[in-house]
Design a protein around this motif. Structure first.
Motif, PDB file in Angstrom:
ATOM      1  N   LYS A  19     -13.282   5.236 -24.743  1.00 26.14           N
ATOM      2  CA  LYS A  19     -14.425   6.123 -24.539  1.00 26.14           C
ATOM      3  C   LYS A  19     -15.489   5.357 -23.762  1.00 26.14           C
ATOM      4  O   LYS A  19     -15.990   4.336 -24.228  1.00 26.14           O
ATOM      5  N   SER A  21     -19.239   5.193 -21.907  1.00 23.88           N
ATOM      6  CA  SER A  21     -20.591   5.732 -22.057  1.00 23.88           C
ATOM      7  C   SER A  21     -21.432   5.331 -20.851  1.00 23.88           C
ATOM      8  O   SER A  21     -21.212   4.280 -20.259  1.00 23.88           O
ATOM      9  N   VAL A  51     -20.547  16.766 -15.238  1.00 23.29           N
ATOM     10  CA  VAL A  51     -21.083  17.534 -16.360  1.00 23.29           C
ATOM     11  C   VAL A  51     -22.513  17.940 -16.036  1.00 23.29           C
ATOM     12  O   VAL A  51     -23.358  17.070 -15.797  1.00 23.29           O
ATOM     13  N   GLY A  55     -23.679  21.430 -19.974  1.00 19.66           N
ATOM     14  CA  GLY A  55     -22.385  21.030 -20.510  1.00 19.66           C
ATOM     15  C   GLY A  55     -21.179  21.584 -19.784  1.00 19.66           C
ATOM     16  O   GLY A  55     -20.046  21.423 -20.250  1.00 19.66           O
ATOM     17  N   ARG A  56     -21.417  22.264 -18.664  1.00 13.68           N
ATOM     18  CA  ARG A  56     -20.270  22.760 -17.886  1.00 13.68           C
ATOM     19  C   ARG A  56     -19.609  21.570 -17.197  1.00 13.68           C
ATOM     20  O   ARG A  56     -20.279  20.743 -16.589  1.00 13.68           O
ATOM     21  N   ILE A  57     -18.293  21.542 -17.254  1.00 13.94           N
ATOM     22  CA  ILE A  57     -17.534  20.378 -16.798  1.00 13.94           C
ATOM     23  C   ILE A  57     -16.528  20.771 -15.724  1.00 13.94           C
ATOM     24  O   ILE A  57     -15.859  21.806 -15.840  1.00 13.94           O
ATOM     25  N   SER A  68     -11.805  13.856 -21.278  1.00 12.53           N
ATOM     26  CA  SER A  68     -12.787  14.850 -21.685  1.00 12.53           C
ATOM     27  C   SER A  68     -14.190  14.307 -21.443  1.00 12.53           C
ATOM     28  O   SER A  68     -14.555  13.269 -21.998  1.00 12.53           O
ATOM     29  N   SER A  70     -18.387  14.685 -21.589  1.00 14.89           N
ATOM     30  CA  SER A  70     -19.430  15.307 -22.404  1.00 14.89           C
ATOM     31  C   SER A  70     -20.738  14.574 -22.161  1.00 14.89           C
ATOM     32  O   SER A  70     -20.761  13.519 -21.521  1.00 14.89           O
ATOM     33  N   ARG A  71     -21.812  15.140 -22.649  1.00 14.60           N
ATOM     34  CA  ARG A  71     -23.104  14.479 -22.514  1.00 14.60           C
ATOM     35  C   ARG A  71     -23.981  14.817 -23.705  1.00 14.60           C
ATOM     36  O   ARG A  71     -23.823  15.872 -24.321  1.00 14.60           O
ATOM     37  N   ASP A  72     -24.905  13.929 -23.994  1.00 12.76           N
ATOM     38  CA  ASP A  72     -25.895  14.138 -25.036  1.00 12.76           C
ATOM     39  C   ASP A  72     -27.246  14.036 -24.346  1.00 12.76           C
ATOM     40  O   ASP A  72     -27.714  12.933 -24.031  1.00 12.76           O
ATOM     41  N   TYR A  79     -20.605  10.750 -21.425  1.00 15.58           N
ATOM     42  CA  TYR A  79     -19.424  10.143 -22.027  1.00 15.58           C
ATOM     43  C   TYR A  79     -18.162  10.558 -21.278  1.00 15.58           C
ATOM     44  O   TYR A  79     -18.107  11.610 -20.626  1.00 15.58           O
ATOM     45  N   GLN A  81     -14.195  10.528 -22.639  1.00 12.08           N
ATOM     46  CA  GLN A  81     -13.118  10.202 -23.574  1.00 12.08           C
ATOM     47  C   GLN A  81     -11.807  10.235 -22.808  1.00 12.08           C
ATOM     48  O   GLN A  81     -11.464  11.264 -22.225  1.00 12.08           O
TER      49      GLN A  81
END
Length: 126
Positions: A19, A21, A51, A55-57, A68, A70-72, A79, A81
């Motif tokens: 993973k 970051s 992203v 959150g659209r990827i 995969s 993702s984001r925060d 991120y 994965q």
């Protein structure tokens, strides 16, 4: 000043997982498209995943179903994965951020991104 700092790269065996970051410093949270690119020795840099703030990827064709993104937004962190890693996934992985919230329609459009990290190395080998 915007700074992107990647982490999480390592050497793993085929079939393993990692993973990655990317923390964005100095970038207003939740306002920019962010993306992962990778570049293997002797090859062109290719888009892996983008992203947008909602959150659209969009994924690059070579990693569909295995990676995969993702984001925060609260942590201003992107991120990636990575599962079922293959030797051909070995590359330097770069984080990129755009000045725009809308991600480019072409995953490999590097010119859309004005900010880049220094990269984190992923090596997949038995």
């Amino acid at each position: 000043q915007v700074q992107l700092v990647e982490s999480g790269g390592a050497s793993v065996q085929p079939g393993g997982s990692l993973k990655l970051s990317c923390v964005a410093f100095g970038l207003p949270s939740g306002t920019s498209c962010m993306a992962w690119f990778r570049q293997a020795p002797g090859k062109e840099r290719e888009g892996v995943a983008s992203v947008d703030p909602d959150g659209r990827i969009v994924y690059g064709p070579s990693i569909l179903g295995r990676f995969s993104g993702s984001r925060d937004n609260a942590k201003n962190t992107l991120y990636l994965q990575m599962n079922s890693l293959k030797p051909e996934d070995s590359a330097m992985y770069y984080c990129a951020a755009s000045s725009w919230a809308i991600c480019p329609s072409i995953i490999d459009d590097q010119e859309a991104y004005g900010y880049w990290g220094h990269g984190t190395q992923v090596t997949v080998s038995s």
